[in-house]
Design a protein around this motif. Structure first.
Motif, PDB file in Angstrom:
ATOM      1  N   ASP A  27       0.834  -1.201   0.000  1.00  0.00           N
ATOM      2  CA  ASP A  27       0.000   0.000   0.000  1.00  0.00           C
ATOM      3  C   ASP A  27       0.873   1.257   0.000  1.00  0.00           C
ATOM      4  OD1 ASP A  27      -2.552   1.439   0.246  1.00  0.00           O
ATOM      5  OD2 ASP A  27      -1.863   1.890   2.281  1.00  0.00           O
ATOM      6  N   LEU A  28       1.905   1.266   0.820  1.00  0.00           N
ATOM      7  CA  LEU A  28       2.814   2.418   0.872  1.00  0.00           C
ATOM      8  C   LEU A  28       3.525   2.607  -0.464  1.00  0.00           C
ATOM      9  CD1 LEU A  28       4.417   4.667   2.320  1.00  0.00           C
ATOM     10  CD2 LEU A  28       5.946   2.864   3.174  1.00  0.00           C
ATOM     11  N   LEU A  29       4.067   1.536  -1.008  1.00  0.00           N
ATOM     12  CA  LEU A  29       4.862   1.643  -2.233  1.00  0.00           C
ATOM     13  C   LEU A  29       4.016   1.902  -3.472  1.00  0.00           C
ATOM     14  CD1 LEU A  29       7.497  -1.144  -1.601  1.00  0.00           C
ATOM     15  CD2 LEU A  29       7.782   1.346  -1.360  1.00  0.00           C
ATOM     16  N   ALA A  30       2.757   1.504  -3.456  1.00  0.00           N
ATOM     17  CA  ALA A  30       1.884   1.717  -4.607  1.00  0.00           C
ATOM     18  C   ALA A  30       1.303   3.126  -4.642  1.00  0.00           C
ATOM     19  CB  ALA A  30       0.754   0.685  -4.602  1.00  0.00           C
ATOM     20  N   ASN A  31       1.560   3.926  -3.637  1.00  0.00           N
ATOM     21  CA  ASN A  31       1.073   5.300  -3.574  1.00  0.00           C
ATOM     22  C   ASN A  31       1.869   6.178  -4.538  1.00  0.00           C
ATOM     23  OD1 ASN A  31       1.491   8.151  -2.316  1.00  0.00           O
ATOM     24  ND2 ASN A  31      -0.440   7.415  -1.468  1.00  0.00           N
ATOM     25  N   LYS A  32       1.181   7.014  -5.313  1.00  0.00           N
ATOM     26  CA  LYS A  32       1.881   7.835  -6.313  1.00  0.00           C
ATOM     27  C   LYS A  32       2.905   8.765  -5.667  1.00  0.00           C
ATOM     28  CE  LYS A  32      -1.285  11.744  -6.674  1.00  0.00           C
ATOM     29  NZ  LYS A  32      -2.189  12.490  -7.504  1.00  0.00           N
ATOM     30  N   TRP A  33       2.554   9.373  -4.507  1.00  0.00           N
ATOM     31  CA  TRP A  33       3.495  10.307  -3.887  1.00  0.00           C
ATOM     32  C   TRP A  33       4.728   9.584  -3.358  1.00  0.00           C
ATOM     33  CZ3 TRP A  33       2.888  14.623  -5.911  1.00  0.00           C
ATOM     34  CH2 TRP A  33       1.643  15.217  -6.104  1.00  0.00           C
ATOM     35  N   THR A  34       4.558   8.360  -2.891  1.00  0.00           N
ATOM     36  CA  THR A  34       5.704   7.562  -2.456  1.00  0.00           C
ATOM     37  C   THR A  34       6.634   7.300  -3.635  1.00  0.00           C
ATOM     38  OG1 THR A  34       4.503   6.486  -0.654  1.00  0.00           O
ATOM     39  CG2 THR A  34       6.399   5.308  -1.552  1.00  0.00           C
ATOM     40  N   ALA A  35       6.065   6.835  -4.744  1.00  0.00           N
ATOM     41  CA  ALA A  35       6.875   6.523  -5.926  1.00  0.00           C
ATOM     42  C   ALA A  35       7.615   7.753  -6.429  1.00  0.00           C
ATOM     43  CB  ALA A  35       5.997   5.938  -7.028  1.00  0.00           C
ATOM     44  N   LEU A  36       6.947   8.904  -6.385  1.00  0.00           N
ATOM     45  CA  LEU A  36       7.583  10.139  -6.861  1.00  0.00           C
ATOM     46  C   LEU A  36       8.622  10.660  -5.875  1.00  0.00           C
ATOM     47  CD1 LEU A  36       4.424  11.873  -8.358  1.00  0.00           C
ATOM     48  CD2 LEU A  36       6.287  10.762  -9.612  1.00  0.00           C
ATOM     49  N   LEU A  41      14.392  11.476  -4.303  1.00  0.00           N
ATOM     50  CA  LEU A  41      15.455  11.177  -3.343  1.00  0.00           C
ATOM     51  C   LEU A  41      16.577  10.336  -3.946  1.00  0.00           C
ATOM     52  CD1 LEU A  41      13.294  10.654  -0.146  1.00  0.00           C
ATOM     53  CD2 LEU A  41      14.894  12.540  -0.613  1.00  0.00           C
ATOM     54  N   GLU A  42      16.326   9.727  -5.103  1.00  0.00           N
ATOM     55  CA  GLU A  42      17.408   9.020  -5.806  1.00  0.00           C
ATOM     56  C   GLU A  42      18.509   9.995  -6.216  1.00  0.00           C
ATOM     57  OE1 GLU A  42      16.521   5.525  -8.584  1.00  0.00           O
ATOM     58  OE2 GLU A  42      14.674   6.712  -8.637  1.00  0.00           O
ATOM     59  N   GLU A  43      18.147  11.267  -6.381  1.00  0.00           N
ATOM     60  CA  GLU A  43      19.106  12.295  -6.785  1.00  0.00           C
ATOM     61  C   GLU A  43      20.032  12.694  -5.636  1.00  0.00           C
ATOM     62  OE1 GLU A  43      16.548  15.425  -8.211  1.00  0.00           O
ATOM     63  OE2 GLU A  43      15.643  14.110  -9.718  1.00  0.00           O
ATOM     64  N   GLY A  44      19.744  12.223  -4.421  1.00  0.00           N
ATOM     65  CA  GLY A  44      20.558  12.537  -3.255  1.00  0.00           C
ATOM     66  C   GLY A  44      19.716  13.182  -2.170  1.00  0.00           C
ATOM     67  N   TYR A  90      16.341  14.684   4.013  1.00  0.00           N
ATOM     68  CA  TYR A  90      15.814  13.327   3.848  1.00  0.00           C
ATOM     69  C   TYR A  90      16.655  12.637   2.789  1.00  0.00           C
ATOM     70  CZ  TYR A  90      11.855  15.345   6.264  1.00  0.00           C
ATOM     71  OH  TYR A  90      11.055  15.972   7.186  1.00  0.00           O
ATOM     72  N   GLU A  91      16.961  11.363   3.046  1.00  0.00           N
ATOM     73  CA  GLU A  91      17.687  10.593   2.041  1.00  0.00           C
ATOM     74  C   GLU A  91      17.291   9.128   2.128  1.00  0.00           C
ATOM     75  OE1 GLU A  91      22.024  10.023   2.252  1.00  0.00           O
ATOM     76  OE2 GLU A  91      21.883  10.774   4.299  1.00  0.00           O
ATOM     77  N   LEU A  92      17.464   8.440   1.012  1.00  0.00           N
ATOM     78  CA  LEU A  92      17.118   7.029   0.949  1.00  0.00           C
ATOM     79  C   LEU A  92      18.079   6.203   1.789  1.00  0.00           C
ATOM     80  CD1 LEU A  92      16.347   6.566  -2.852  1.00  0.00           C
ATOM     81  CD2 LEU A  92      14.702   6.789  -0.980  1.00  0.00           C
ATOM     82  N   THR A  93      17.537   5.206   2.471  1.00  0.00           N
ATOM     83  CA  THR A  93      18.354   4.212   3.148  1.00  0.00           C
ATOM     84  C   THR A  93      18.759   3.164   2.113  1.00  0.00           C
ATOM     85  OG1 THR A  93      16.433   2.843   3.652  1.00  0.00           O
ATOM     86  CG2 THR A  93      17.062   4.520   5.310  1.00  0.00           C
ATOM     87  N   GLY A  96      15.642   1.771   0.843  1.00  0.00           N
ATOM     88  CA  GLY A  96      15.012   2.719  -0.070  1.00  0.00           C
ATOM     89  C   GLY A  96      15.670   2.706  -1.440  1.00  0.00           C
ATOM     90  N   ARG A  97      17.002   2.612  -1.446  1.00  0.00           N
ATOM     91  CA  ARG A  97      17.709   2.544  -2.730  1.00  0.00           C
ATOM     92  C   ARG A  97      17.358   1.242  -3.459  1.00  0.00           C
ATOM     93  NH1 ARG A  97      21.437   4.994   0.579  1.00  0.00           N
ATOM     94  NH2 ARG A  97      22.521   3.055   1.054  1.00  0.00           N
ATOM     95  N   GLY A  98      17.110   0.180  -2.695  1.00  0.00           N
ATOM     96  CA  GLY A  98      16.748  -1.101  -3.300  1.00  0.00           C
ATOM     97  C   GLY A  98      15.390  -1.064  -3.988  1.00  0.00           C
ATOM     98  N   VAL A  99      14.446  -0.334  -3.397  1.00  0.00           N
ATOM     99  CA  VAL A  99      13.109  -0.265  -3.993  1.00  0.00           C
ATOM    100  C   VAL A  99      13.033   0.829  -5.063  1.00  0.00           C
ATOM    101  CG1 VAL A  99      11.943   1.360  -2.437  1.00  0.00           C
ATOM    102  CG2 VAL A  99      10.684  -0.571  -3.385  1.00  0.00           C
ATOM    103  N   ALA A 100      14.013   1.710  -5.101  1.00  0.00           N
ATOM    104  CA  ALA A 100      14.005   2.810  -6.075  1.00  0.00           C
ATOM    105  C   ALA A 100      14.057   2.293  -7.507  1.00  0.00           C
ATOM    106  CB  ALA A 100      15.174   3.759  -5.808  1.00  0.00           C
ATOM    107  N   GLU A 101      14.806   1.236  -7.746  1.00  0.00           N
ATOM    108  CA  GLU A 101      14.944   0.715  -9.113  1.00  0.00           C
ATOM    109  C   GLU A 101      13.615   0.199  -9.673  1.00  0.00           C
ATOM    110  OE1 GLU A 101      17.403  -2.607 -11.688  1.00  0.00           O
ATOM    111  OE2 GLU A 101      18.132  -2.055  -9.703  1.00  0.00           O
ATOM    112  N   PRO A 102      12.899  -0.685  -8.968  1.00  0.00           N
ATOM    113  CA  PRO A 102      11.618  -1.124  -9.538  1.00  0.00           C
ATOM    114  C   PRO A 102      10.595   0.009  -9.639  1.00  0.00           C
ATOM    115  CG  PRO A 102      12.004  -2.178  -7.403  1.00  0.00           C
ATOM    116  CD  PRO A 102      13.252  -1.448  -7.772  1.00  0.00           C
ATOM    117  N   LEU A 103      10.597   0.943  -8.696  1.00  0.00           N
ATOM    118  CA  LEU A 103       9.670   2.075  -8.793  1.00  0.00           C
ATOM    119  C   LEU A 103      10.044   2.984  -9.961  1.00  0.00           C
ATOM    120  CD1 LEU A 103       9.033   3.062  -5.070  1.00  0.00           C
ATOM    121  CD2 LEU A 103       7.462   1.932  -6.659  1.00  0.00           C
TER     122      LEU A 103
END
Length: 121
Positions: A27-36, A41-44, A90-93, A96-103
């Motif tokens: 539910d958290l990961l499927a949220n549009k604001w989470t994905a965005l 945050l992938e940018e740093g 705020y930065e990815l853990t 978070g970096r692991g889930v960034a690729e599929p998102l």
């Protein structure tokens, strides 16, 4: 239909089971604001204001809720720097970096197929 999370296999979970905690993460990961937010945050590391400017259309309340949920789930770290005014980043853990690729792949897929999707709407 199963009502528990465990599938009987070692440390496996069944997202289709009604009581599986996987559903909360999904539910958290499927949220549009989470994905965005994860995409930005992938940018740093980012400050709240920078995130809000980049995520056009998000309200401060929704951004705060999204970041708190991501932090609680272990996808984002929040660092407070003592300054006047307070400086918060705020930065990815690693998680978070692991889930960034599929998102990221999902965001790219949507952009590539938007015209096709609009035809069917």
């Amino acid at each position: 239909m199963s009502t528990t999370c465990a599938t009987g296999r070692h440390d496996k979970h069944d997202v289709y089971a009604a009581q599986c905690p996987c559903r909360g993460v999904l539910d958290l990961l499927a949220n549009k604001w989470t994905a965005l937010a994860i995409g930005v945050l992938e940018e740093g590391p980012q400050r709240f204001g920078a995130l809000q400017r980049r995520l056009e259309g998000i309200s401060p309340k929704v951004l705060t809720q999204t970041l708190r949920r991501l932090e609680d789930a272990g996808f984002v770290d929040r660092t407070i720097y003592p300054a006047v005014p307070l400086h918060v980043e705020y930065e990815l853990t690693e998680l978070g970096r692991g889930v960034a690729e599929p998102l990221g792949a999902l965001r790219s897929w949507v952009e590539r197929h938007l015209d096709e999707l609009r035809e069917g709407m």
